[in-house]
Design a protein around this motif. Structure first.
Motif, PDB file in Angstrom:
ATOM      1  N   HIS A  92      -7.108  -8.630  -4.550  1.00 30.98           N
ATOM      2  CA  HIS A  92      -7.226  -8.220  -3.160  1.00 30.98           C
ATOM      3  C   HIS A  92      -8.704  -8.122  -2.783  1.00 30.98           C
ATOM      4  CE1 HIS A  92      -3.011  -6.461  -2.003  1.00 30.98           C
ATOM      5  NE2 HIS A  92      -3.139  -7.741  -1.732  1.00 30.98           N
ATOM      6  N   THR A 222       8.197  -2.392  -5.007  1.00 33.92           N
ATOM      7  CA  THR A 222       7.006  -1.802  -4.399  1.00 33.92           C
ATOM      8  C   THR A 222       7.314  -0.561  -3.580  1.00 33.92           C
ATOM      9  OG1 THR A 222       7.206  -3.184  -2.424  1.00 33.92           O
ATOM     10  CG2 THR A 222       5.931  -4.071  -4.271  1.00 33.92           C
ATOM     11  N   ASN A 310      -0.298  -5.739  -5.115  1.00 27.90           N
ATOM     12  CA  ASN A 310      -0.752  -4.411  -5.521  1.00 27.90           C
ATOM     13  C   ASN A 310      -0.151  -4.001  -6.858  1.00 27.90           C
ATOM     14  OD1 ASN A 310      -2.439  -3.820  -3.345  1.00 27.90           O
ATOM     15  ND2 ASN A 310      -0.755  -3.034  -2.100  1.00 27.90           N
ATOM     16  N   SER A 313      -1.658  -4.546 -10.318  1.00 24.29           N
ATOM     17  CA  SER A 313      -2.895  -3.817 -10.610  1.00 24.29           C
ATOM     18  C   SER A 313      -3.012  -3.444 -12.078  1.00 24.29           C
ATOM     19  CB  SER A 313      -2.963  -2.536  -9.766  1.00 24.29           C
ATOM     20  OG  SER A 313      -3.200  -2.816  -8.413  1.00 24.29           O
ATOM     21  N   ASP A 331      -4.236  -0.158  -7.035  1.00 27.72           N
ATOM     22  CA  ASP A 331      -3.264  -0.076  -5.946  1.00 27.72           C
ATOM     23  C   ASP A 331      -1.826  -0.075  -6.464  1.00 27.72           C
ATOM     24  OD1 ASP A 331      -5.338  -0.067  -4.164  1.00 27.72           O
ATOM     25  OD2 ASP A 331      -5.037  -2.098  -3.426  1.00 27.72           O
ATOM     26  N   GLN A 333       1.901   0.390  -7.334  1.00 30.39           N
ATOM     27  CA  GLN A 333       2.971   0.949  -6.531  1.00 30.39           C
ATOM     28  C   GLN A 333       4.179   1.272  -7.412  1.00 30.39           C
ATOM     29  OE1 GLN A 333       3.250  -1.430  -2.894  1.00 30.39           O
ATOM     30  NE2 GLN A 333       1.149  -0.882  -2.385  1.00 30.39           N
ATOM     31  N   HIS A 368      -4.049   3.059  -3.973  1.00 31.30           N
ATOM     32  CA  HIS A 368      -3.936   2.330  -2.704  1.00 31.30           C
ATOM     33  C   HIS A 368      -4.380   3.142  -1.494  1.00 31.30           C
ATOM     34  CE1 HIS A 368      -1.594  -0.284   0.314  1.00 31.30           C
ATOM     35  NE2 HIS A 368      -2.632  -0.977  -0.125  1.00 31.30           N
TER      36      HIS A 368
END
Length: 449
Positions: A92, A222, A310, A313, A331, A333, A368
């Motif tokens: 990202h 997520t 994310n 990560s 980030d 999730q 995040h």
């Protein structure tokens, strides 16, 4: 625990990295909506061991390049031109852009190792599958945004463009280019949760890899579900099963091949469509129109792609001398967090588990930017019984510009304040009161552990 020294939060200088007696110093940069952390650990002999975790800022940030150059210059200065480990957590822009925007500055660094997640390993079949899915989804979303713009749906196109901003670009560079630049900085390591803990050379610290899980279902998970509602607040957008399935290969959500799709607005000027579909008036009868209804799921697909990225990560737990832990989750999730509950390692004849590391966490880099689905409740924050400081890298005003008015989530922020014994730090705010072991400049926070 946190060093017993109170430093005025608005001090023009800030504490020196790795101050005398400190087991660790964490420098959280304040470049805007993005992550950049420089961790300094004392060596057993002399000098300091340094780890840089990410360095980026969100696309659209004012004076982004100048800000990242300033950050990079400070990193080179405070490190003496050497970083032992550079960590790139995931693809990202707000985590990696600085490696492109300040490339000339970073070229002055020597780097021992570069750590990335197994999801970047070209030899890993699941990693290749996930990369292919991401590439296909990005292509579909870019075409969807263009089609929405042509059809007059500027709001929908803007929503997708904001999420596509996580993938670059500047100077013609993408997030993939930024990651490639990082991966060339030093000896490359692909990290997996199955790896043995890494005892840092000449430093009294051990690093555990918690995530991402080598499990496609968990990476795609997520958001909370009715069965696992273990997050703070209610996610603003709940994805339906068919949207999540859009991340799978061979998606058939659109009625026509991309090569055969024609933007709706263009058909108004094409004789065939005017004769057979549009008719003499401005609008065709509903039953005769080929509309853009198939684009309705594009925003949800963009959110699903963002969340799945994310969830790749790289999550690290740094265990200091005495057993206290610094937790950096990038980030990550829901699915990533869930996977830590099943992790265990044999260390010196004893067992260390994922929950053990959470229980020992004294510093938490909030996931995040403080969003609703990036910190679990019962299986996350509630387990951090020894939490001293929580740090949120966020720029709320920038989030508002992007339409993300719930970042950071107020309910999560309040929970962090109730849990963290020393305090909660936000990169977009200078505390109104002194926080033990913390000093601030306009460029960074220094946190002495």
């Amino acid at each position: 625990m946190v060093k017993k020294k109170t430093v005025a939060p608005a001090s023009p200088r800030g504490s020196k990295s790795g101050g005398k007696g400190a087991r660790a110093n964490i420098r959280m940069y304040r470049q805007g909506f993005g992550d950049c952390f420089l961790i300094t650990l004392p060596r057993k002999t002399s000098g300091a061991y340094r780890i840089l975790i990410d360095c980026g800022v969100l696309l659209g940030t004012d004076d982004a390049e100048a800000k990242m150059i300033r950050v990079a210059e400070d990193i080179v200065k405070v490190s003496g031109g050497h970083i032992d480990i550079v960590v790139a957590t995931h693809q990202h822009w707000d985590h990696l852009s600085g490696f492109i925007q300040a490339s000339d500055i970073f070229a002055k660094l020597t780097v021992g190792e570069v750590w990335v997640a197994w999801t970047e390993d070209p030899r890993d079949d699941l990693a290749n599958e996930l990369r292919q899915e991401r590439a296909q989804a990005l292509t579909a979303l870019r075409m969807s945004a263009a089609a929405m713009t042509m059809a007059g749906d500027t709001a929908g196109a803007s929503e997708i463009d904001n999420l596509l901003g996580f993938y670059g670009a500047t100077r013609g560079a993408s997030t993939a280019d930024a990651l490639d630049a990082v991966m060339k900085m030093g000896k490359l390591r692909f990290c997996r949760p199955a790896d043995e803990p890494t005892q840092l050379k000449d430093a009294a610290a051990k690093v555990y890899v918690l995530g991402p899980p080598h499990d496609a279902k968990l990476i795609r998970k997520t958001l909370p579900s009715a069965r696992d509602p273990d997050t703070y607040g209610v996610a603003a957008n709940q994805l339906s099963d068919n949207v999540t399935a859009a991340l799978l290969p061979n998606d058939a959500a659109t009625p026509f091949s991309d090569l055969r799709a024609i933007p709706l607005a263009l058909t108004r000027g094409m004789e065939f469509f005017r004769a057979h579909y549009w008719g003499p008036g401005e609008d065709a009868p509903d039953w005769r129109r080929i509309d853009t209804a198939w684009l309705d799921g594009a925003s949800e697909l963009a959110l699903a792609l963002d969340g799945a990225t994310n969830n790749t990560s790289l999550v690290l737990a740094i265990e200091l001398k005495g057993g206290d832990v610094l937790l950096f989750v990038a980030d990550a999730q829901v699915g990533n967090w869930i996977s830590w509950g099943d992790l265990s390692w044999k260390v010196g004849g004893d067992e260390m588990t994922g929950p053990d590391l959470l229980a020992r966490t004294i510093f938490y880099k909030v996931g995040h930017h403080g969003s609703s689905n990036a910190t679990l409740r019962a299986n996350g924050l509630a387990m951090m019984k020894n939490l001293s400081i929580a740090a949120i890298p966020v720029d709320h005003q920038m989030a508002l510009r992007k339409g993300w008015d719930r970042i950071p989530l107020q309910e999560l922020t309040e929970a962090l304040k109730s849990t963290a014994k020393t305090g909660v730090i936000r990169s977009d705010e200078t505390p109104s009161r002194a926080i033990t072991g913390v000093s601030a400049t306009d460029l960074y926070f220094d946190i002495s552990i």
